[in-house]
Design a protein around this motif. Structure first.
Motif, short mmCIF file in Angstrom:
data_model
loop_
_atom_site.label_atom_id
_atom_site.label_comp_id
_atom_site.label_asym_id
_atom_site.label_seq_id
_atom_site.Cartn_x
_atom_site.Cartn_y
_atom_site.Cartn_z
N ILE A 256 0.86 -1.17 0.00
CA ILE A 256 0.00 0.00 0.00
C ILE A 256 0.90 1.23 0.00
CG2 ILE A 256 -1.66 1.31 1.38
CD1 ILE A 256 -2.53 -1.48 2.47
N ARG A 257 0.65 2.13 -0.93
CA ARG A 257 1.45 3.35 -0.93
C ARG A 257 1.06 4.18 0.26
NH1 ARG A 257 3.93 5.35 -5.25
NH2 ARG A 257 4.19 3.92 -6.99
N GLY A 258 2.00 4.74 0.85
CA GLY A 258 1.66 5.52 2.02
C GLY A 258 2.84 6.35 2.42
N PRO A 259 2.67 7.12 3.41
CA PRO A 259 3.79 7.93 3.87
C PRO A 259 4.78 7.00 4.58
CG PRO A 259 1.91 8.26 5.30
CD PRO A 259 1.50 7.26 4.29
N TRP A 260 5.76 6.49 3.82
CA TRP A 260 6.72 5.59 4.46
C TRP A 260 7.59 6.41 5.36
CZ3 TRP A 260 5.29 0.90 4.01
CH2 TRP A 260 4.60 0.50 2.87
N LYS A 261 7.24 6.35 6.61
CA LYS A 261 8.03 7.21 7.47
C LYS A 261 9.40 6.59 7.68
CE LYS A 261 6.32 5.45 11.84
NZ LYS A 261 5.70 5.78 13.10
N SER A 262 9.51 5.33 7.35
CA SER A 262 10.78 4.70 7.61
C SER A 262 11.80 5.08 6.55
CB SER A 262 10.66 3.20 7.72
OG SER A 262 11.80 2.75 8.39
N GLY A 263 12.89 4.34 6.51
CA GLY A 263 14.00 4.81 5.73
C GLY A 263 14.91 5.50 6.72
N LEU A 264 14.39 5.66 7.93
CA LEU A 264 15.24 6.19 8.98
C LEU A 264 16.14 5.07 9.47
CD1 LEU A 264 12.73 8.33 11.02
CD2 LEU A 264 14.39 9.06 9.29
N HIS A 265 17.35 5.42 9.71
CA HIS A 265 18.32 4.41 10.08
C HIS A 265 19.19 4.98 11.19
CE1 HIS A 265 20.87 0.90 8.74
NE2 HIS A 265 21.55 1.48 9.70
N LEU B 172 13.75 4.55 20.94
CA LEU B 172 13.60 5.62 19.95
C LEU B 172 13.32 5.01 18.58
CD1 LEU B 172 13.82 8.69 19.49
CD2 LEU B 172 16.20 8.28 18.81
N ALA B 173 14.14 4.01 18.24
CA ALA B 173 14.01 3.37 16.94
C ALA B 173 12.62 2.75 16.81
CB ALA B 173 15.09 2.30 16.77
N SER C 55 9.85 3.58 18.33
CA SER C 55 8.75 4.54 18.16
C SER C 55 8.87 5.29 16.83
CB SER C 55 8.68 5.51 19.34
OG SER C 55 9.97 5.99 19.62
N MET C 56 10.09 5.41 16.31
CA MET C 56 10.26 6.08 15.02
C MET C 56 10.01 5.12 13.85
SD MET C 56 13.76 8.17 15.75
CE MET C 56 14.07 8.79 14.13
N GLY C 57 9.98 3.83 14.17
CA GLY C 57 9.85 2.83 13.10
C GLY C 57 11.12 2.78 12.28
N ALA C 58 12.24 3.04 12.93
CA ALA C 58 13.50 3.11 12.19
C ALA C 58 14.31 1.84 12.37
CB ALA C 58 14.30 4.30 12.69
N ASN C 59 15.22 1.61 11.44
CA ASN C 59 16.20 0.55 11.61
C ASN C 59 17.23 1.02 12.61
OD1 ASN C 59 15.20 -1.25 9.79
ND2 ASN C 59 16.21 -0.20 8.07
N ILE C 60 17.86 0.04 13.24
CA ILE C 60 18.88 0.46 14.19
C ILE C 60 20.07 -0.49 14.11
CG2 ILE C 60 17.67 -0.76 16.07
CD1 ILE C 60 18.92 1.49 17.89
#
Lengths: 227, 892
Positions: B244-253, B274-275, B277-282
């Motif tokens: 589903i296209r969406g605001p991929w907030k991730s890509g945060l690393h 933090l990671a 809640s941000m949905g980020a990779n760590i």
């Protein structure tokens, strides 16, 4: 009851027994049958057969064991009739006192011939020093061999070899047996001697050494003299 | 940021899903603290499932004697706890093996964060649960928020109680379902007061210590937040999966840089939250510098790294003396969006300068990467005494003694020549010595050497001698400078040396790895690979090892590879089996069965485990060693995998070949068997039923006879073929007169040869040869029969036998049609029948010929004769005996 001509068949296969019964009865023998080794031993002791045809693969015991037990007291011919066809099996059976060995499938004609030879032999070697086969005559008294009345020059070993085979006419003699009889103990493995002398002997005795009729090779086992 | 889903990520999520689907599902009943009714809710859920007909049992339950809860247990199947004694104490734990053996659909296991009693297979209960899940059994379990590793510190801060039983966040995140069991603080306190949670006496104590309304509210908030975050993440995953296209907030690393200090643990937990809640990779990184770690620091570093792993954070070590550039380089390479570092503690002016330098440089170099600097908390004040920089005095006593001895020797030498040289020169000599020593010794001995030489110089050389008093101010200045230079020089040199040592070790490892790879590549066969593997483990780790490989049906073998230096007991094998099944190390220095004397590592290839390697390690691997060990293992496992694949490919080939053969056999044999059987049946039926004239009857008899002979020949061939196939042909050569051979063949085939002329040519001086008479006779028999079947009646078949330089030569020639030149290569193949062959025949005869000849070390070729017809040329190596003359002489 005259059991002189009774042949005992020890074989667990009904079909083979039936075939043998038909064939042998047609040739004037009486038949006694046993399907197991145990029955075979009992029959051998009770019906006094002139010859026993023994299968090696019996349901209750190994045929070789039956052969050994029979040979403790039974002196008449035993012919092995078996599907086992390896040289080892044949030599083992012959070394344990079997007179002859036929592998299944067999030709009934061949079987009848072997039976006749075996019975004839068991009726006792005649005291006649003269053995003759076709145009070949062996005089054991004078140690001479004649072919078509021509004296053959045989060495003493060749002579012994010929007499040994001729006296056991129709019977397979294993290499080891012949070597032991002629050369003595310790020579059983020296089969090359036997080959060489047999080749010499054939050249002198046979009409056509390339197609021997008297001195036959049983491949891998030994030799058989056919009169 | 691109809005499209990353294909790699998609693939990973699909693979992850697939893997998960074979596993059992984990459902967690999650609560803020004890007493909210998790166990109760879990039991209720279980009863509902049971009513639906689900096979659900209790693996382990802790009712805390609560009546309502106990009532719910009634009627559910309960697996007896495993009671055993460990070091004379009686212990009760969940019976893991019984549960797996019972294999229900769902098992209830209370208190996931529980630590097992020593002597159990796993240290923690969640490991037990993982094993249950691996076996495809679903698990219901309970967890409190304070047990989550990443929250334990915050919980400790809120409640003042340190939680010992923690659960890696990964387990919680990986759970298939989390059900929040919630209760308002007032209700909870009410329940406590009613004695529904604890017995009245304990309730009072508990309320005072832990169950304060403030605490409970804080914990509740935390629990709710975690569950909410989880829902958010699930939504994100779902969107990603369904593209589903969406605001991929991730890509945060996030990249968190840790060191060997205790503060790093907090940093890791914080970063993890933090990671999450941000949905980020760590990812975490440790920069290895020349700094020599004290044993204490080393232990702390290992703890930090383990924590990172527990939190599910990927971890890497890089080596660089410049921490800042190492972090930034790594961050750029890994595409990190944020760098998180801890704020170093300011202890004095020096560290303050250092800190500002560190932070400034990091910010300056990091470019567009965000930098978070996390402050240290007051807890670390407790460790004030550690704040002085203490050089590592870890060198051995011998080093100190050597240094002292050398200083004294040099001083004495200088003392005797003091009149020849100025005392200032002596200082240079000593300085030189200290610098040289720094190349060989650690900072401890060098510090000692510097101090000692300064004192000696002062006492024995600087006037006035034999006193520490220094008269001239310039001498005093020189002494101070001497000492400073000696220390700095020494420390710097030894630092360079250590860095060099580290690099050398790395280089050595790289080289070793390269050597290992090279040697493995040239190896072939499992046994050789094992030998090399064990040799390298011995050489580079000084460890004895034992390797157990998997068998073809993907079970672990029950014996070790040859050449091992350690003996494994039956118990060891069951550990190895566990390791193999669960792809996780076990034994000494691991979390599973740590009481074992050996340590077992799975050898994991790309597609599953290849086996297990057991080593007897004396002390746990350092981080560097561990990485090196893993690298070596992965090389070895990879090689094993290739070997297994090669074997498998070979087997597949054999299988397909044998399938092909089977089909051919089936087609050809069934035909060949049926025809004679049909003839015999038909002819005998006719003979039995009707009265035919004698002539007809004779003909039918003849047909039966021929059919039987044909049948018999087929059976002979099949038997011979199976003897060949099973490898049961052992030629027994004996002396043979080849005339016998020819005669026997001619005799047995007499009737078939009636219409042919068999011409045998054997030279007069033919010696005796040593061959297996039976085999060669069969060879000749088949060859002659073959000729009879294809050559026209009345033609001549020539058999030539002679001896030539070590070989018995047999040649058989016929005047048949010969071979199609295209077929020459196949005539000896099993079941191969010439295209122009007459009906009948199985294509076995010639392949048996070839097999029997080959069994005696001989060769056979087929060719076409110049004037038409086929020619077979056999060569069998033989020994000969030309005894004719000798024996004749013997005869006299």
């Amino acid at each position: 009851m005259n059991n002189a001509e009774t042949i005992l068949i020890i074989d667990d296969e009904v079909q083979i027994r039936r075939l043998l019964e038909i064939t042998l009865s047609a040739n004037g023998y009486k038949i006694s049958e046993a399907a197991t080794g145990r029955d075979g031993l009992i029959h051998a002791a009770t019906v006094h057969p002139v010859l026993i045809i023994l299968d090696l693969g019996l349901p209750d015991s190994d045929g070789i064991e039956i052969l050994k037990k029979l040979r403790e007291w039974y002196l008449k011919p035993i012919i092995i009739l078996s599907v086992r066809s390896s040289e080892d099996d044949i030599i083992r059976a012959l070394d344990n006192g079997a007179n002859d060995y036929l592998t299944k499938p067999f030709r009934t004609g061949e079987l009848l011939a072997r039976i006749r030879v075996a019975i004839r032999q068991s009726l006792g070697s005649s005291d006649d020093p003269l053995l003759s086969f076709g145009n070949l005559t062996i005089d054991q008294a004078s140690h001479t061999v004649r072919k078509k009345d021509v004296l053959l020059k045989l060495t003493s070993t060749e002579y012994s070899l010929l007499v040994l085979l001729a006296k056991n006419e129709g019977r397979v003699l294993t290499h080891q047996f012949i070597l032991k009889e002629i050369w003595g103990m310790g020579y059983q493995e020296q089969t090359q001697y036997l080959r060489v002398f047999m080749a010499q002997l054939r050249k002198k005795v046979e009409d056509d050494p390339a197609k021997p009729t008297l001195l036959n090779t049983e491949s891998g086992i030994g030799y058989r003299f056919r009169g | 940021m691109d809005n499209r889903p990353d294909p790699d990520e998609l693939l990973a999520s699909i693979i992850h899903e697939e893997k998960k689907s074979q596993k059992g599902k984990l459902k967690i009943f999650f609560g803020m603290c004890a007493g909210v009714g998790k166990t109760y809710t879990m039991l209720q859920a279980a009863r509902v499932e049971k009513m639906k007909g689900c096979d659900i049992i209790i693996g382990y339950i802790e009712t805390h004697k609560r009546k309502e809860t106990e009532a719910l247990v009634v009627g559910l199947e309960l697996i007896e706890r495993n009671r055993y004694s460990y070091k004379s104490a009686s212990v009760q734990e969940m019976d893991l093996d019984a549960i797996i053996a019972r294999k229900p659909q769902i098992v209830l296991v209370d208190e996931l964060a529980h630590t097992n009693a020593p002597g159990s297979r796993h240290i923690k209960r969640f490991q037990d649960v993982q094993e249950i899940l691996e076996n495809g059994i679903n698990v219901y379990t309970t967890v409190n928020v304070q047990h989550l590793e990443s929250r334990s510190e915050t919980v400790a801060q809120i409640t003042g109680i340190t939680v010992r039983e923690t659960l890696p966040d990964e387990i919680f995140e990986e759970a298939d379902e989390v059900e929040l069991v919630d209760l308002s603080p007032d209700e909870l306190l009410q329940r406590l007061a009613e004695g529904k949670v604890y017995t009245p006496e304990r309730s009072r104590e508990a309320v005072l210590n832990f169950f304060r309304k403030g605490n409970i509210t804080a914990l509740r908030e935390m629990a709710l937040r975690i569950v909410a975050e989880r829902v958010d993440k699930q939504l994100h995953d779902y969107m990603q999966q369904k593209q589903i296209r969406g605001p991929w907030k991730s890509g945060l690393h996030l990249l968190v840089a840790i060191n060997y200090k205790v503060e790093s643990m907090r940093l890791l937990r914080w970063a993890k939250n933090l990671a999450y809640s941000m949905g980020a990779n760590i990812q975490a990184v440790y920069v290895e510098t020349a700094h020599h770690l004290t044993p204490k620091e080393d232990t702390q570093l290992n703890k930090n790294i383990n924590l990172a792993k527990q939190l599910g954070i990927k971890f890497r070590i890089v080596t660089n003396n410049d921490v800042v550039s190492a972090i930034v380089d790594f961050a750029q390479k890994e595409n990190a969006s944020h760098i998180i570092v801890g704020k170093p503690r300011v202890r004095n002016l020096f560290t303050m300068l250092q800190l500002s330098n560190f932070v400034n440089r990091l910010i300056r170099y990091s470019g567009n990467i965000d930098v978070y600097i996390l402050g240290s908390d007051n807890q670390s004040k407790r460790r004030l005494k550690e704040k002085f920089y203490v050089p590592s005095f870890t060198s051995s006593v011998r080093e100190y003694l050597t240094v002292i001895l050398l200083i004294f020797l040099t001083s004495i030498t200088c003392y005797f020549v003091r009149d020849l040289i100025a005392y200032q020169v002596v200082s240079f000599g000593l300085l030189f010595l200290v610098s040289v020593l720094a190349i060989f010794f650690g900072s401890g001995p060098i510090f000692l050497a510097a101090s000692l030489s300064a004192l000696i110089w002062d006492y024995f050389f600087i006037p006035p001698r034999f006193t520490f008093h220094v008269d001239k101010p310039e001498d005093l200045l020189m002494l101070v400078m001497f000492f400073t230079i000696a220390v700095l020089n020494g420390i710097l040199t030894s630092r360079v040396r250590r860095q060099e040592q580290k690099i050398r070790i790395r280089e050595e490892r790289t080289h070793a790895l390269y050597q290992l790879t090279k040697e493995l590549n040239t190896a072939s066969g499992m046994e050789e690979v094992s030998q090399i593997a064990m040799k390298y483990v011995q050489k580079y780790f000084s460890l004895e090892s034992a390797i157990i490989l998997k068998t073809d049906n993907n079970q672990l073998d029950n014996q070790v590879q040859k050449g091992t230096g350690i003996l494994l007991s039956g118990n060891d094998f069951s550990v190895a089996n566990w390791v193999f099944k669960n792809t996780s190390p076990a034994g000494k220095y691991t979390n599973t069965l740590p009481s074992n004397v050996h340590t077992f590592y799975p050898m994991t290839g790309n597609k599953g485990n290849m086996g297990v390697i057991a080593v007897k390690i004396q002390q746990s691997f350092t981080q560097g060693e561990e990485l090196f060990w893993e690298a070596c293992l992965s090389q070895i496992s990879g090689k094993y995998e290739r070997e297994f694949l090669r074997n498998a490919a070979k087997n597949t080939y054999i299988l397909s070949e044998s399938e092909k053969l089977y089909k051919t056999l089936f087609n050809s044999i069934s035909h060949e068997l049926r025809i004679p059987v049909a003839t015999i049946l038909g002819a005998s039926d006719t003979l039995l039923s009707e009265n035919y004239p004698e002539e007809t009857r004779q003909m039918l008899y003849g047909e039966i006879n021929i059919a039987s002979i044909r049948l018999n020949r087929l059976i002979e061939n099949l038997l011979n073929m199976s003897r060949l196939e099973s490898g049961h042909i052992t030629p027994r050569p004996d002396w043979c007169d080849v005339h016998d051979l020819a005669n026997n063949v001619a005799e047995t085939l007499e009737s078939e040869l009636k219409h042919f002329k068999l011409l045998t040519v054997i030279p007069d001086d033919m010696p005796l040869v040593k061959i297996d008479f039976g085999l060669v006779e069969q060879v000749l028999h088949n060859l002659v029969l073959n000729a009879i079947q294809i050559a026209p009646e009345g033609s001549a078949i020539r058999l030539k036998i002679f001896y030539d330089s070590g070989f018995l030569n047999i040649q058989l020639m016929d005047r048949g049609p010969g071979f199609n030149p295209l077929e020459l290569n196949f005539v000896f193949d099993k079941f191969y029948r010439g295209k122009d062959a007459k009906a009948g025949g199985t294509g076995l005869g010639l392949s048996i010929v070839k097999g029997f000849v080959a069994a005696q070390g001989g060769t056979i070729i087929a060719e076409n004769r110049v004037n038409g017809g086929a020619k077979f040329i056999l060569k069998i190596p033989v020994v000969i005996q030309e005894l004719v003359q000798n024996i004749k002489n013997e005869e006299g």
